[in-house]
Design a protein around this motif. Sequence first.
Motif, PDB file in Angstrom:
ATOM      1  N   LYS A  55       0.902  -1.187  -0.346  1.00 55.44           N
ATOM      2  CA  LYS A  55      -0.017   0.054   0.134  1.00 55.44           C
ATOM      3  C   LYS A  55       0.998   1.123  -0.075  1.00 55.44           C
ATOM      4  CE  LYS A  55      -3.903  -2.258   2.200  1.00 55.44           C
ATOM      5  NZ  LYS A  55      -4.788  -2.506   3.014  1.00 55.44           N
ATOM      6  N   VAL A  56       2.209   1.188   0.635  1.00 58.72           N
ATOM      7  CA  VAL A  56       2.940   2.411   0.445  1.00 58.72           C
ATOM      8  C   VAL A  56       4.110   1.567  -0.256  1.00 58.72           C
ATOM      9  CG1 VAL A  56       4.382   4.157   1.622  1.00 58.72           C
ATOM     10  CG2 VAL A  56       2.234   3.416   2.411  1.00 58.72           C
ATOM     11  N   SER A  57       4.204   1.601  -1.474  1.00 59.17           N
ATOM     12  CA  SER A  57       4.974   0.901  -2.390  1.00 59.17           C
ATOM     13  C   SER A  57       6.421   1.171  -2.574  1.00 59.17           C
ATOM     14  CB  SER A  57       4.239   0.450  -3.741  1.00 59.17           C
ATOM     15  OG  SER A  57       4.093   1.682  -4.597  1.00 59.17           O
ATOM     16  N   LEU A  58       7.139   0.386  -3.161  1.00 57.65           N
ATOM     17  CA  LEU A  58       8.629   0.729  -3.462  1.00 57.65           C
ATOM     18  C   LEU A  58       8.657   1.465  -5.041  1.00 57.65           C
ATOM     19  CD1 LEU A  58      11.721   0.437  -2.782  1.00 57.65           C
ATOM     20  CD2 LEU A  58      11.493  -1.660  -3.995  1.00 57.65           C
ATOM     21  N   ALA A  59       7.453   1.192  -5.924  1.00 54.00           N
ATOM     22  CA  ALA A  59       7.250   1.955  -6.937  1.00 54.00           C
ATOM     23  C   ALA A  59       7.017   3.434  -6.765  1.00 54.00           C
ATOM     24  CB  ALA A  59       6.107   1.012  -7.860  1.00 54.00           C
ATOM     25  N   LEU A  60       6.371   3.523  -5.621  1.00 56.99           N
ATOM     26  CA  LEU A  60       5.953   5.035  -5.253  1.00 56.99           C
ATOM     27  C   LEU A  60       7.282   5.670  -4.789  1.00 56.99           C
ATOM     28  CD1 LEU A  60       3.651   7.274  -4.964  1.00 56.99           C
ATOM     29  CD2 LEU A  60       3.266   6.418  -3.066  1.00 56.99           C
ATOM     30  N   TRP A  61       7.990   4.970  -3.793  1.00 56.35           N
ATOM     31  CA  TRP A  61       9.102   5.575  -3.635  1.00 56.35           C
ATOM     32  C   TRP A  61       9.980   5.742  -4.781  1.00 56.35           C
ATOM     33  CZ3 TRP A  61      14.278   3.562  -3.859  1.00 56.35           C
ATOM     34  CH2 TRP A  61      15.328   4.331  -3.010  1.00 56.35           C
ATOM     35  N   ARG A  62      10.120   4.963  -5.669  1.00 57.99           N
ATOM     36  CA  ARG A  62      11.106   4.946  -6.881  1.00 57.99           C
ATOM     37  C   ARG A  62      10.891   6.134  -7.616  1.00 57.99           C
ATOM     38  NH1 ARG A  62      10.761  -0.903  -8.317  1.00 57.99           N
ATOM     39  NH2 ARG A  62      12.564  -1.772  -7.361  1.00 57.99           N
TER      40      ARG A  62
END
Length: 75
Positions: A55-62
């Motif tokens: 839900k708080v994804s690594l993709a969003l972080w990237r």
Amino acid sequence: MSYTQALSEYLAGTTQVAFAQDAGITQASVSRYAAGERFPNRDAAEKIDRATGGKVSLALWRAEMADRLGLGEAA
């Protein structure tokens, strides 16, 4: 939605202490990330991704990391 917003929204359903224990990071770090005072490194972001079930994804972080580095959609 920003990474910080996503984390803050997720944390609305739990305590920072419980989440920190689940994620394997300190409560102080969770507090700073949620407040936008600090941005997690990749290791912490991976732990947060796992603890939130994506839900708080690594993709969003990237994506946000790329923006912060001025790389935009090139990353």
